[in-house]
Design a protein around this motif. Structure first.
Motif, PDB file in Angstrom:
ATOM      1  N   LEU A   1       0.024  36.703  37.544  1.00 50.27           N
ATOM      2  CA  LEU A   1       0.577  35.570  36.790  1.00 50.27           C
ATOM      3  C   LEU A   1       1.789  34.892  37.439  1.00 50.27           C
ATOM      4  O   LEU A   1       1.881  33.669  37.394  1.00 50.27           O
ATOM      5  CB  LEU A   1       0.910  35.977  35.357  1.00 50.27           C
ATOM      6  N   PRO A   2       2.717  35.628  38.046  1.00 53.94           N
ATOM      7  CA  PRO A   2       3.853  34.928  38.652  1.00 53.94           C
ATOM      8  C   PRO A   2       3.443  33.916  39.726  1.00 53.94           C
ATOM      9  O   PRO A   2       4.185  32.959  39.984  1.00 53.94           O
ATOM     10  CB  PRO A   2       4.693  36.060  39.260  1.00 53.94           C
ATOM     11  N   ARG A   3       2.285  34.074  40.319  1.00 56.63           N
ATOM     12  CA  ARG A   3       1.795  33.119  41.321  1.00 56.63           C
ATOM     13  C   ARG A   3       1.357  31.811  40.679  1.00 56.63           C
ATOM     14  O   ARG A   3       1.065  30.846  41.366  1.00 56.63           O
ATOM     15  CB  ARG A   3       0.635  33.715  42.121  1.00 56.63           C
ATOM     16  N   HIS A   4       1.331  31.776  39.356  1.00 57.09           N
ATOM     17  CA  HIS A   4       0.963  30.563  38.619  1.00 57.09           C
ATOM     18  C   HIS A   4       2.192  29.904  38.008  1.00 57.09           C
ATOM     19  O   HIS A   4       2.061  28.908  37.306  1.00 57.09           O
ATOM     20  CB  HIS A   4      -0.053  30.896  37.527  1.00 57.09           C
ATOM     21  N   GLY A   5       3.345  30.480  38.254  1.00 55.40           N
ATOM     22  CA  GLY A   5       4.589  29.898  37.769  1.00 55.40           C
ATOM     23  C   GLY A   5       5.171  30.617  36.573  1.00 55.40           C
ATOM     24  O   GLY A   5       4.496  31.394  35.889  1.00 55.40           O
ATOM     25  N   GLU A   6       6.415  30.339  36.356  1.00 56.33           N
ATOM     26  CA  GLU A   6       7.170  30.975  35.280  1.00 56.33           C
ATOM     27  C   GLU A   6       6.583  30.671  33.908  1.00 56.33           C
ATOM     28  O   GLU A   6       6.573  31.530  33.018  1.00 56.33           O
ATOM     29  CB  GLU A   6       8.624  30.493  35.327  1.00 56.33           C
ATOM     30  N   ALA A   7       6.042  29.475  33.730  1.00 52.92           N
ATOM     31  CA  ALA A   7       5.485  29.098  32.431  1.00 52.92           C
ATOM     32  C   ALA A   7       4.306  29.994  32.059  1.00 52.92           C
ATOM     33  O   ALA A   7       4.137  30.342  30.886  1.00 52.92           O
ATOM     34  CB  ALA A   7       5.062  27.633  32.433  1.00 52.92           C
ATOM     35  N   ALA A   8       3.493  30.370  33.029  1.00 53.52           N
ATOM     36  CA  ALA A   8       2.352  31.242  32.754  1.00 53.52           C
ATOM     37  C   ALA A   8       2.830  32.612  32.295  1.00 53.52           C
ATOM     38  O   ALA A   8       2.303  33.172  31.328  1.00 53.52           O
ATOM     39  CB  ALA A   8       1.471  31.366  33.997  1.00 53.52           C
ATOM     40  N   VAL A   9       3.821  33.158  32.982  1.00 49.68           N
ATOM     41  CA  VAL A   9       4.364  34.469  32.600  1.00 49.68           C
ATOM     42  C   VAL A   9       4.983  34.385  31.206  1.00 49.68           C
ATOM     43  O   VAL A   9       4.760  35.256  30.367  1.00 49.68           O
ATOM     44  CB  VAL A   9       5.401  34.969  33.630  1.00 49.68           C
ATOM     45  N   GLN A  10       5.744  33.333  30.952  1.00 53.02           N
ATOM     46  CA  GLN A  10       6.398  33.176  29.654  1.00 53.02           C
ATOM     47  C   GLN A  10       5.383  33.027  28.527  1.00 53.02           C
ATOM     48  O   GLN A  10       5.581  33.564  27.432  1.00 53.02           O
ATOM     49  CB  GLN A  10       7.352  31.980  29.672  1.00 53.02           C
ATOM     50  N   ALA A  11       4.277  32.322  28.779  1.00 51.83           N
ATOM     51  CA  ALA A  11       3.254  32.143  27.745  1.00 51.83           C
ATOM     52  C   ALA A  11       2.677  33.496  27.325  1.00 51.83           C
ATOM     53  O   ALA A  11       2.508  33.760  26.133  1.00 51.83           O
ATOM     54  CB  ALA A  11       2.156  31.211  28.247  1.00 51.83           C
ATOM     55  N   VAL A  12       2.378  34.331  28.292  1.00 52.75           N
ATOM     56  CA  VAL A  12       1.837  35.659  27.981  1.00 52.75           C
ATOM     57  C   VAL A  12       2.907  36.521  27.331  1.00 52.75           C
ATOM     58  O   VAL A  12       2.659  37.198  26.331  1.00 52.75           O
ATOM     59  CB  VAL A  12       1.267  36.335  29.245  1.00 52.75           C
TER      60      VAL A  12
END
Length: 161
Positions: free
Chosen positions: A80-91
């Motif tokens: 997920l971090p390879r998709h950006g901070e927003a992806a990590v935060q969403a999960v």
């Protein structure tokens, strides 16, 4: 005609979207519909790859190491971090945590929902092939949790290293 590399990138992105919606499923309204939409687009992209005789690299790894759905989801969390901070935060938000990186606790919340013994559930997850084959590595964090980190081999396979 879409370039094969573009389709591979789309699959990578769609699998992250799918992971986010799986985390939201049963926790946030609209997650089931969003998951259905992503699954449809992902299926189309994978079908296009298959028609070209191309296997998505992580699917090849999954077959080679006989990864189950739980393993593959842990791998997707680690990426997920390879998709950006927003992806990590969403999960992280969907699973009730505010962490800046994917954690073992996220995997436990997602895969062992309702399990009341966190330590046992975490220990059980650590026996999955994705960990024993060292496709996903862990690093200790404060509070006894572990960060999920994709291995260098996985990163290289995806062209991310």
């Amino acid at each position: 005609m879409t370039d094969t590399v573009e389709i591979l990138r789309a699959v990578f992105r769609l699998e992250a979207e799918r992971t986010i919606h799986l985390a939201r499923l049963g926790r946030e309204p609209g997650a089931e519909e969003a998951l259905g939409d992503v699954d449809e687009r992902l299926g189309a992209a994978l079908g296009e790859l298959e028609a070209r005789g191309v296997t998505y690299p992580l699917h090849a790894v999954a077959r080679r190491h006989r990864l189950g759905q739980e393993d593959y989801l842990v791998l997707q969390l680690a990426l997920l971090p390879r998709h950006g901070e927003a992806a990590v935060q969403a999960v992280s938000r969907a699973l009730g945590e505010g962490e800046q990186e994917p954690r073992l606790s996220h995997a436990v919340a997602l895969l062992a929902e309702g399990f009341d013994d966190w330590r046992r559930a975490a220990a059980d997850l650590m026996t999955l092939p994705v960990f024993t084959e060292r496709l996903v590595l862990t690093e200790p964090r404060d509070g006894g949790d572990l960060a999920l980190i994709p291995s260098q081999a996985v990163m290289e396979l995806l062209g991310l290293a």
